[in-house]
Design a protein around this motif. Structure first.
Motif: not given
Length: 102
Positions: A39-48, A76-81
């Motif tokens: 993941a590009p960040k350790a913590k982030f918000v996606a879809r609330d 969208r926020a972190a890449g392929e799942v």
């Protein structure tokens, strides 16, 4: 018995009663995902919801959207799942492909 001695007597019992609630709330993850890349960040918000990631493994608490929408917002926020589970159940391969926009 004075008010102070009653409080001192009851405090250990109250602490024991509420300990499982605090421990369960801190360790709960409704969504779990494995990404193709870290993941590009350790913590982030996606879809609330707040996603917490360590490398390619991410977790989040329950959101209000359908699981496929939650997965797509993570993609969208972190890449392929690579995998996505909801309350312990994996989504279908077809939904995972839709999650990644394929």
């Amino acid at each position: 018995m004075s008010k102070l001695s009653i409080a001192a007597f009851a405090l250990p019992f109250l602490a024991a009663a509420f300990a499982p609630v605090a421990a369960g709330a801190a360790g709960s993850a409704y969504y779990r995902a494995e990404l193709a890349n870290p993941a590009p960040k350790a913590k982030f918000v996606a879809r609330d919801v707040v996603w917490a990631c360590e490398g390619v493994h991410c977790v989040a608490g329950r959101g209000t959207s359908r699981p496929l929408i939650m997965c797509a917002s993570l993609a969208r926020a972190a890449g392929e799942v690579k995998s996505f589970t909801v309350d312990g159940a994996a989504i279908t391969p077809e939904d995972l492909a839709r999650c990644n926009g394929k």
